[in-house]
Design a protein around this motif. Structure first.
Motif, PDB file in Angstrom:
ATOM      1  N   TRP A 101      62.428  36.880   4.446  1.00 29.29           N
ATOM      2  CA  TRP A 101      62.437  36.775   2.987  1.00 29.29           C
ATOM      3  C   TRP A 101      61.252  35.966   2.456  1.00 29.29           C
ATOM      4  CZ3 TRP A 101      66.051  34.957   6.416  1.00 29.29           C
ATOM      5  CH2 TRP A 101      66.099  33.581   6.622  1.00 29.29           C
ATOM      6  N   HIS A 102      60.547  35.263   3.313  1.00 33.37           N
ATOM      7  CA  HIS A 102      59.358  34.525   2.877  1.00 33.37           C
ATOM      8  C   HIS A 102      58.114  35.404   2.857  1.00 33.37           C
ATOM      9  CE1 HIS A 102      61.154  30.308   3.946  1.00 33.37           C
ATOM     10  NE2 HIS A 102      61.643  30.831   2.842  1.00 33.37           N
ATOM     11  N   GLY A 103      58.265  36.674   3.219  1.00 30.09           N
ATOM     12  CA  GLY A 103      57.134  37.592   3.183  1.00 30.09           C
ATOM     13  C   GLY A 103      56.407  37.634   4.508  1.00 30.09           C
ATOM     14  N   GLY A 104      55.504  38.616   4.602  1.00 27.39           N
ATOM     15  CA  GLY A 104      54.708  38.776   5.810  1.00 27.39           C
ATOM     16  C   GLY A 104      55.164  39.968   6.630  1.00 27.39           C
ATOM     17  N   MET A 105      54.609  41.150   6.308  1.00 23.64           N
ATOM     18  CA  MET A 105      54.937  42.369   7.039  1.00 23.64           C
ATOM     19  C   MET A 105      53.634  43.095   7.365  1.00 23.64           C
ATOM     20  SD  MET A 105      58.325  42.587   7.254  1.00 23.64           S
ATOM     21  CE  MET A 105      58.868  44.287   7.333  1.00 23.64           C
ATOM     22  N   SER A 106      53.595  43.734   8.508  1.00 23.76           N
ATOM     23  CA  SER A 106      52.427  44.494   8.940  1.00 23.76           C
ATOM     24  C   SER A 106      52.774  45.973   8.946  1.00 23.76           C
ATOM     25  CB  SER A 106      51.990  44.063  10.345  1.00 23.76           C
ATOM     26  OG  SER A 106      51.140  45.025  10.949  1.00 23.76           O
ATOM     27  N   PHE A 107      51.946  46.789   8.265  1.00 26.57           N
ATOM     28  CA  PHE A 107      52.228  48.222   8.275  1.00 26.57           C
ATOM     29  C   PHE A 107      52.115  48.794   9.680  1.00 26.57           C
ATOM     30  CE2 PHE A 107      50.520  52.481   8.624  1.00 26.57           C
ATOM     31  CZ  PHE A 107      51.550  53.205   8.054  1.00 26.57           C
ATOM     32  N   HIS A 108      51.081  48.393  10.410  1.00 29.90           N
ATOM     33  CA  HIS A 108      50.881  48.959  11.740  1.00 29.90           C
ATOM     34  C   HIS A 108      52.054  48.614  12.661  1.00 29.90           C
ATOM     35  CE1 HIS A 108      46.813  48.778   9.990  1.00 29.90           C
ATOM     36  NE2 HIS A 108      46.623  49.895  10.650  1.00 29.90           N
ATOM     37  N   GLY A 109      52.572  47.387  12.537  1.00 25.92           N
ATOM     38  CA  GLY A 109      53.757  47.027  13.304  1.00 25.92           C
ATOM     39  C   GLY A 109      54.973  47.813  12.849  1.00 25.92           C
ATOM     40  N   GLY A 110      55.105  47.984  11.526  1.00 26.67           N
ATOM     41  CA  GLY A 110      56.215  48.758  10.995  1.00 26.67           C
ATOM     42  C   GLY A 110      56.168  50.204  11.442  1.00 26.67           C
ATOM     43  N   LEU A 111      54.951  50.763  11.525  1.00 27.53           N
ATOM     44  CA  LEU A 111      54.813  52.143  11.991  1.00 27.53           C
ATOM     45  C   LEU A 111      55.266  52.276  13.441  1.00 27.53           C
ATOM     46  CD1 LEU A 111      53.805  55.056  11.617  1.00 27.53           C
ATOM     47  CD2 LEU A 111      51.551  54.260  12.367  1.00 27.53           C
ATOM     48  N   MET A 112      54.855  51.328  14.282  1.00 28.84           N
ATOM     49  CA  MET A 112      55.279  51.383  15.678  1.00 28.84           C
ATOM     50  C   MET A 112      56.792  51.226  15.795  1.00 28.84           C
ATOM     51  SD  MET A 112      52.272  49.458  17.836  1.00 28.84           S
ATOM     52  CE  MET A 112      52.151  47.991  16.811  1.00 28.84           C
ATOM     53  N   GLY A 113      57.362  50.335  14.987  1.00 28.65           N
ATOM     54  CA  GLY A 113      58.814  50.164  15.005  1.00 28.65           C
ATOM     55  C   GLY A 113      59.533  51.415  14.536  1.00 28.65           C
ATOM     56  N   ALA A 114      59.009  52.061  13.478  1.00 21.27           N
ATOM     57  CA  ALA A 114      59.621  53.282  12.974  1.00 21.27           C
ATOM     58  C   ALA A 114      59.524  54.405  14.002  1.00 21.27           C
ATOM     59  CB  ALA A 114      58.939  53.703  11.674  1.00 21.27           C
ATOM     60  N   ALA A 115      58.373  54.494  14.682  1.00 16.13           N
ATOM     61  CA  ALA A 115      58.204  55.528  15.700  1.00 16.13           C
ATOM     62  C   ALA A 115      59.189  55.327  16.853  1.00 16.13           C
ATOM     63  CB  ALA A 115      56.765  55.523  16.216  1.00 16.13           C
ATOM     64  N   LEU A 116      59.369  54.068  17.272  1.00 14.41           N
ATOM     65  CA  LEU A 116      60.335  53.788  18.341  1.00 14.41           C
ATOM     66  C   LEU A 116      61.761  54.104  17.888  1.00 14.41           C
ATOM     67  CD1 LEU A 116      58.905  50.455  19.796  1.00 14.41           C
ATOM     68  CD2 LEU A 116      58.908  52.705  20.879  1.00 14.41           C
ATOM     69  N   GLY A 117      62.071  53.771  16.630  1.00 16.73           N
ATOM     70  CA  GLY A 117      63.392  54.080  16.103  1.00 16.73           C
ATOM     71  C   GLY A 117      63.639  55.583  16.054  1.00 16.73           C
ATOM     72  N   ALA A 118      62.624  56.347  15.613  1.00 18.65           N
ATOM     73  CA  ALA A 118      62.762  57.798  15.558  1.00 18.65           C
ATOM     74  C   ALA A 118      62.899  58.388  16.960  1.00 18.65           C
ATOM     75  CB  ALA A 118      61.560  58.408  14.835  1.00 18.65           C
ATOM     76  N   PHE A 119      62.130  57.833  17.913  1.00 21.80           N
ATOM     77  CA  PHE A 119      62.210  58.311  19.297  1.00 21.80           C
ATOM     78  C   PHE A 119      63.598  58.039  19.882  1.00 21.80           C
ATOM     79  CE2 PHE A 119      61.770  57.414  23.870  1.00 21.80           C
ATOM     80  CZ  PHE A 119      61.303  58.642  24.308  1.00 21.80           C
ATOM     81  N   ALA A 120      64.105  56.832  19.646  1.00 20.19           N
ATOM     82  CA  ALA A 120      65.440  56.490  20.152  1.00 20.19           C
ATOM     83  C   ALA A 120      66.506  57.381  19.518  1.00 20.19           C
ATOM     84  CB  ALA A 120      65.736  55.014  19.882  1.00 20.19           C
ATOM     85  N   PHE A 121      66.342  57.665  18.224  1.00 18.87           N
ATOM     86  CA  PHE A 121      67.286  58.567  17.554  1.00 18.87           C
ATOM     87  C   PHE A 121      67.251  59.946  18.197  1.00 18.87           C
ATOM     88  CE2 PHE A 121      67.691  62.036  14.499  1.00 18.87           C
ATOM     89  CZ  PHE A 121      68.981  61.857  14.054  1.00 18.87           C
ATOM     90  N   GLY A 122      66.036  60.457  18.463  1.00 17.88           N
ATOM     91  CA  GLY A 122      65.917  61.767  19.085  1.00 17.88           C
ATOM     92  C   GLY A 122      66.558  61.814  20.459  1.00 17.88           C
ATOM     93  N   ARG A 123      66.371  60.744  21.249  1.00 18.07           N
ATOM     94  CA  ARG A 123      66.985  60.702  22.576  1.00 18.07           C
ATOM     95  C   ARG A 123      68.502  60.721  22.469  1.00 18.07           C
ATOM     96  NH1 ARG A 123      64.045  58.844  27.018  1.00 18.07           N
ATOM     97  NH2 ARG A 123      66.021  59.197  28.100  1.00 18.07           N
ATOM     98  N   SER A 124      69.037  60.024  21.466  1.00 13.50           N
ATOM     99  CA  SER A 124      70.494  59.968  21.328  1.00 13.50           C
ATOM    100  C   SER A 124      71.092  61.305  20.908  1.00 13.50           C
ATOM    101  CB  SER A 124      70.881  58.886  20.308  1.00 13.50           C
ATOM    102  OG  SER A 124      70.514  59.277  18.989  1.00 13.50           O
ATOM    103  N   ARG A 125      70.281  62.167  20.271  1.00 12.67           N
ATOM    104  CA  ARG A 125      70.765  63.468  19.816  1.00 12.67           C
ATOM    105  C   ARG A 125      70.223  64.631  20.645  1.00 12.67           C
ATOM    106  NH1 ARG A 125      72.906  62.657  14.578  1.00 12.67           N
ATOM    107  NH2 ARG A 125      73.617  60.495  14.602  1.00 12.67           N
ATOM    108  N   GLY A 126      69.413  64.336  21.648  1.00 17.94           N
ATOM    109  CA  GLY A 126      68.839  65.399  22.452  1.00 17.94           C
ATOM    110  C   GLY A 126      67.824  66.233  21.709  1.00 17.94           C
ATOM    111  N   LEU A 127      67.095  65.624  20.769  1.00 15.33           N
ATOM    112  CA  LEU A 127      66.105  66.333  19.962  1.00 15.33           C
ATOM    113  C   LEU A 127      64.701  65.949  20.402  1.00 15.33           C
ATOM    114  CD1 LEU A 127      67.709  65.869  16.421  1.00 15.33           C
ATOM    115  CD2 LEU A 127      67.596  67.995  17.735  1.00 15.33           C
ATOM    116  N   PRO A 128      63.738  66.880  20.323  1.00 14.20           N
ATOM    117  CA  PRO A 128      62.356  66.549  20.681  1.00 14.20           C
ATOM    118  C   PRO A 128      61.763  65.553  19.688  1.00 14.20           C
ATOM    119  CG  PRO A 128      62.481  68.752  19.731  1.00 14.20           C
ATOM    120  CD  PRO A 128      63.895  68.295  19.935  1.00 14.20           C
ATOM    121  N   ALA A 129      60.830  64.748  20.183  1.00 11.82           N
ATOM    122  CA  ALA A 129      60.312  63.634  19.385  1.00 11.82           C
ATOM    123  C   ALA A 129      59.358  64.080  18.277  1.00 11.82           C
ATOM    124  CB  ALA A 129      59.605  62.628  20.295  1.00 11.82           C
TER     125      ALA A 129
END
Length: 272
Positions: A101-129
């Motif tokens: 809440w004090h601020g400080g976010m990195s887009f590049h870090g957020g992109l990597m986190g989002a990509a990992l989240g999407a990849f994990a979601f795909g693995r859980s549903r058996g969908l291609p990344a």
């Protein structure tokens, strides 16, 4: 210095305040980006003509996908900021790394986190990344636009000193008139990039998995490198070699990966 300097429009960073509870524009920007992205992603996922025979998330899957991606954005964005932009400070004050809440976010870090989240979601549903990545990046510029506008409202991440007629003095930027670089980046990373990926989506690019995602990565990298030419670098980092900035440095691998995905997708046979 120009004879006339635009005054910075003073906007309270707190959008709504009820007693001790305060909701900031920056938080609302995240919410608006996620909700509009969720709505558009469901529409794209439901349109069979855009995908052909490509296996992708069903519209109901998008409800869960957005949660995985949102968690990845917040966690990755914070970790990226700590590691890329201020590692020394957080090494001495590790508990403050948790105070998002004090601020400080990195887009590049957020992109990597989002990509990992999407990849994990795909693995859980058996969908291609790659189709999941294409779907997520097709709507990502919406959040980028709102995020940059929130940066402008907060008077943060302002531009370098300038003598253009639309330069303005930011509250925390000293007396010098500066580029409103947040608005430049909102136009490039938000509006222009959104138009680009939507043109690709509507022209059948989703039938070549990785093409939309690659165009997003390369397009964002170019937009960020251009935007950084007008943005004041972070005070704790300053300029890097050859006058570059950390944002430009982190965008170079994105550009390379995006181009590689585009080449790979263009060599594939589109799904009929």
């Amino acid at each position: 210095m120009p004879l006339f300097v635009l005054p910075f429009p003073i906007i309270d960073p707190i959008a709504v305040s009820v007693g001790p509870l305060a909701i900031r524009w920056y938080a609302l920007a995240y919410v608006a980006g996620l909700l509009l992205g969720w709505w558009l992603a469901k529409r794209i996922a439901a349109n069979d003509a855009l995908w052909g025979a490509v296996r992708r998330p069903a519209p109901l899957d998008v409800d869960d996908l957005i949660l995985w991606v949102a968690f990845g954005v917040i966690l990755g964005g914070r970790i990226g900021y700590v590691l890329f932009y201020n590692p020394g400070y957080y090494a001495e004050n590790p508990l403050e790394a948790l105070q998002v809440w004090h601020g400080g976010m990195s887009f590049h870090g957020g992109l990597m986190g989002a990509a990992l989240g999407a990849f994990a979601f795909g693995r859980s549903r058996g969908l291609p990344a790659l189709p999941i990545f294409d779907l997520a990046t097709a709507v990502a510029p919406i959040g980028l636009f709102f995020g940059r506008v929130a940066n402008f409202i907060n008077g943060e991440l302002y531009g370098r000193a300038a003598d253009v007629p639309w330069a303005m003095a930011f509250p925390h930027g000293g007396p010098e008139p500066r580029h409103p670089s947040q608005l430049y980046q909102a136009a490039l990373e938000g509006v222009a990039l959104f138009v680009l990926v939507q043109i690709l989506v509507r022209s059948g690019a989703l039938k070549r998995p990785g093409l939309v995602g690659g165009a997003f990565l390369a397009g964002y990298a170019v937009a960020r490198i251009i935007g950084e030419l007008f943005r004041e670098p972070d005070a704790q980092i300053g300029f890097l070699a050859f006058g570059g900035t950390m944002g430009q440095l982190l965008s170079l691998p994105m550009l390379a990966l995006g181009l590689a995905l585009i080449v790979r997708a263009r060599r594939s046979t589109p799904a009929a």
